[in-house]
Write an enzyme that holds these catalytic residues in place. Structure first.
Site, PDB file in Angstrom:
ATOM      1  CG  ASP A 183      -2.208   0.823   0.944  1.00  8.62           C
ATOM      2  OD1 ASP A 183      -2.173   1.682   0.035  1.00  8.62           O
ATOM      3  OD2 ASP A 183      -3.210   0.679   1.662  1.00  8.62           O
TER       4      ASP A 183
HETATM    5  C1  BGC Z   1      -5.165   3.028   0.291  1.00 10.23           C
HETATM    6  C2  BGC Z   1      -5.413   1.928  -0.727  1.00 10.23           C
HETATM    7  C3  BGC Z   1      -5.366   2.518  -2.120  1.00 10.23           C
HETATM    8  C4  BGC Z   1      -4.023   3.202  -2.312  1.00 10.23           C
HETATM    9  C5  BGC Z   1      -3.851   3.785  -3.706  1.00 10.23           C
HETATM   10  C6  BGC Z   1      -3.921   3.842  -0.032  1.00 10.23           C
HETATM   11  O1  BGC Z   1      -3.786   4.933   0.796  1.00 10.23           O
HETATM   12  O2  BGC Z   1      -5.031   2.445   1.573  1.00 10.23           O
HETATM   13  O3  BGC Z   1      -6.657   1.310  -0.476  1.00 10.23           O
HETATM   14  O4  BGC Z   1      -5.571   1.508  -3.059  1.00 10.23           O
HETATM   15  O5  BGC Z   1      -3.912   4.260  -1.371  1.00 10.23           O
HETATM   16  O6  BGC Z   1      -4.628   4.903  -3.888  1.00 10.23           O
END
Ligand code: BGC
Length: 768
Positions: free
Chosen positions: A308
């Site tokens: 993430d």
């Molecule tokens: C979130 C994810 C997301 C990623 C990309 C992160 O902050 O936890 O769910 O897919 O950002 O935007």
């Protein structure tokens, strides 16, 4: 001198490669191996690196991305040609048009199409309730509403449409579905889950994966790679705050949190994203046991694992399991994360340099690096990117079409859940004077929630044009001499990062109360997700509750519409409401759907995908063990949520009767259940038929009941149907006291509606 030595380092790290470029348009496994064998360490590391679009955007003098979005050719060249970056994600600050996506994709894929590089870039986005980052895209209910439909077929259609519209924007990879269990209502991403139940979540999640990826094995130009997230336990945070620790005993990890991921992997999901938090003291990104042993070795996951946002960095800066950034990268990569969402500039360069050094020093083995690259190339191949990374824009005529909007509306209609309807105050009738009020009454943002046009979903500038709010939709739908008027009543706003509220023209609201018969009060919360969505209490904001109190004091019929990202406590105002509707976050079509449901043009068929708590301090789930039921007085009546999991009213209901079952094989534990459903009305009825199982005695304390099957069935006027459910012994298995999966012999009850059946399993069946 300093400048000279850094130039020298750069030449060593990113100097000319003599390796010949191999080009394959549809590489076989052997050709992928040949590609990998021909790649330099730098090229391999680059494949594991994901950057955000902002890292290659042209910016103004303040560092803000230009509008319309434009790629900076120098930054792009450096990322793709020098650092060999394998993936790009995200949108800039807000939603953009298909034409802007087209221009971005033309630029991003130009080096591959011009044969300057032999591996295409994989572009990913969060299209979590439809393509929320392309203007004119179809917006569905958020996942929690989708779960409330109890209709996997609809989830699959939503997946298909979202995939189609992603591809229509040039994007082949969607960071969805969220398979985290919604068992912590304080959590700001509760609305992104498919609810509290592992079975419902597994069925709906698998349907979304089928919708996103298609069912043909290869993912064609109308489908995208799914990304299961966030593996695993993110939603179980103890404090409810975003990315804070969770404790999940192994038994509950196995029984509750892992099954939906396991099934989605079995369905062929191509990618998986990791939990940014810490579970049982181990950061998700450093958990070798889960990422490598469970996911890759035990489950045979063939795709790749992506981190993430900034989570390699977080191992060093936040979770403190790595004393340096370089060690953090080694830790995460060796635990089994294949691609790092680094994602900013210049951080991604540091990542690449650290990783190259780690491979050269042997801290990351070449075999591990090759494994990650093979997985990434496998996904790129499955998506057809080698053949054509960017199938163009012309073949997507259905983008944003009426047909797609109709499916989104069906999803909204089927999700919205009627929780109370005292004296049949609903449907609204002719000649009534209706006041629509509250912060959600005239707001598209509150219908959609976060991840809508912007990350937090608060901006109004980019809202879909021509889509009605609840007030607008009711005004259009309620003819028959009904009059519909609007007062805001309360406004929600942010104060020092937290939601606050104020009355808006309260006197006008009080006057309007006098002039109307029915007061439709649309309450809820501002859109938010992740850290910005942290809250301090589950209580619904008190000023919104005051609108209810005033309406009741004025002796009006009160209909409350909840636009909630998580169940907010309303036990004090519930008795004052004649009707309560849980709309969740129904998306762009929510206003129109609510108007149809409230006016009786359609019936409610949504059912709660979670247990709605009555008290802030008492969070329980429907599948609790019996100890939760014990009241102080010793009887079994303590379990007392506001509404139970699976609850939902309809104007017209079907009857369920005559449950019977047929033990196919007592030794093997296979059985069938049949149940009759009857529609006694002269209009069609759609209803959800859930089947629960209760294990009466077991070596580990059994749940009082748990969901093992369901069917959403449509019945014509007067129709009878027999539903059949088939089960094998895996349905009976639980984690036994020795930590093993087992169906333990003994007595089980099957429960459907008011009916119960009992059966015996004669012998234990082991599954480990
Ligand atoms: C979130 C994810 C997301 C990623 C990309 C992160 O902050 O936890 O769910 O897919 O950002 O935007």
């Amino acid at each position: 001198m300093k400048a000279l030595s850094s130039l020298f380092v750069l030449v060593i790290l990113f100097g000319f490669h003599s390796a010949e470029q191999l080009y394959f348009t549809n590489p076989s496994d052997q050709e992928i191996d040949a590609l990998i064998a021909n790649m330099t360490i730098e090229q391999k590391v680059g494949q594991t690196c994901q950057i955000t679009l902002d890292a290659i955007h042209k910016t103004d003098e303040k560092g803000q991305a230009l509008v319309p979005a434009q790629i900076d050719p120098q930054k792009l060249k450096e990322a793709i040609m020098t650092y060999h970056v394998g993936s790009v994600l995200n949108v800039g600050a807000h939603t953009i048009s298909r034409e802007e996506w087209m221009s971005i994709m033309n630029d991003v894929h130009a080096p591959y199409l011009k044969k300057e590089t032999n591996i295409p870039v994989l572009y990913g986005i969060d299209a979590i309730h439809g393509v929320n980052y392309t203007i004119g895209g179809t917006l569905f209910p958020q996942e929690i509403g989708l779960a409330a439909t109890w209709n996997p077929g609809l989830a699959e259609k939503m997946g298909q449409i979202t995939a189609y519209e992603c591809r229509a924007s040039g994007i082949p990879w969607n960071f969805s579905p969220v398979l985290d269990l919604g068992r912590q209502p304080l959590w700001s991403r509760h609305f992104e889950t498919l609810g509290e139940d592992p079975f419902l979540c597994t069925q709906m999640g698998a349907a979304l994966v089928r919708g996103y990826q298609g069912t043909k094995g290869e993912v064609d130009e109308f489908h995208v790679a799914a990304c299961l997230k966030h593996f695993v336990g993110y939603s179980a945070s103890f404090s409810g705050r975003d990315r804070t620790p969770a404790w999940i005993p192994e038994k509950y990890m196995q029984e509750l949190y892992l099954p939906a991921f396991k099934e989605a992997v079995a369905q062929g999901a191509l990618t998986l994203m990791i939990n940014s938090g810490v579970v049982n003291g181990i950061p998700g990104h450093a958990n070798y046991q889960l990422l490598t042993q469970t996911l890759k070795k035990d489950w045979g996951f063939k795709g790749f694992v992506v981190s993430d946002w900034e989570d390699f960095i977080m191992l060093h800066t936040v979770h403190r399991t790595a004393p340096t950034l370089a060690e953090a990268a080694i830790q995460a990569f060796n635990a089994g994360v294949d691609m790092s969402m680094v994602p900013s500039n210049p951080q991604y360069k540091t990542y690449c340099q650290d990783m190259i050094a780690a491979v050269k020093s042997g801290k990351i083995s070449m075999a591990r690096l090759d494994d990650a690259v093979r997985r990434i190339l496998y996904v790129k191949k499955k998506l057809g990117l080698f053949a054509n990374p960017f199938p163009g824009f012309d073949q997507y005529n259905l983008f944003g079409s009426q047909d797609f909007q109709r499916v989104a509306k069906a999803a909204a209609l089927e999700s919205i859940t009627l929780l109370k309807n005292h004296n049949s105050v609903l449907p609204l009738t002719a000649n009534q004077r209706i006041l629509v009020t509250g912060p959600g009454a005239n707001s598209l943002n509150m219908l959609n929630g976060a991840w809508t046009h912007t990350w937090q979903g608060m901006e109004t500038t980019y809202n879909t044009k021509g889509v009605p709010t609840i007030y607008e939709a009711l005004s259009k739908t309620l003819v028959n001499k009904a009059t519909v008027s609007y007062q805001p009543g309360v406004e929600l706003y942010l104060e020092k990062d937290f939601e606050a509220s104020r009355f808006i023209e309260l006197d006008a609201y009080k006057k309007a109360l006098k002039k109307n018969d029915v007061i439709v009060i649309c309450v809820g919360e501002l859109p938010s997700t992740e850290k910005p969505g942290d809250i301090r209490s589950l209580q619904l904001d008190d000023k919104q509750k005051e609108l209810v109190r005033l309406a009741k004091a004025a002796k009006k019929k009160v209909v409350v519409v909840l636009l909630e990202a998580r169940p907010r406590i309303i036990n004090d105002i519930e008795p004052l409401c004649d009707a309560i509707i849980q709309a969740y976050l129904p998306g762009d079509q929510g206003g129109a759907a609510l108007a149809e449901l409230m006016s009786g043009n359609a019936d409610f068929t949504g059912r709660l995908p979670y247990t709605y708590p009555r008290y802030d301090g008492v969070i329980e789930f429907y599948d609790h063990p019996r100890s939760v039921d014990r009241a102080k007085s010793g009887d079994f009546s303590a379990y007392n949520p506001q509404w139970d999991f699976g609850f939902g009213l309809s104007y017209r209901s079907a009857s369920i009767s005559g449950m019977r079952f047929d033990v196919k094989d007592q030794q093997k534990g296979t059985f069938n259940i049949q149940v009759n459903v009857h529609n006694p009305h002269d209009q069609a009825v759609t209803t959800v038929v859930p089947i629960y199982l209760s294990d009466l005695y077991a070596s580990t304390t059994p749940e009082n009941k748990r969901l093992i099957g369901f069917n959403k069935v449509a019945l014509r006027p007067g129709e009878n149907k027999t539903l059949e459910f088939t089960f094998d012994a895996t349905t009976l298995k639980r984690i036994s006291v020795d930590g093993k999966w087992r169906a333990e012999k003994g007595t089980f009850e099957i429960i459907c509606g008011q009916e119960k059946l009992v059966f015996e399993l004669d012998n234990d069946i082991n599954f480990d």
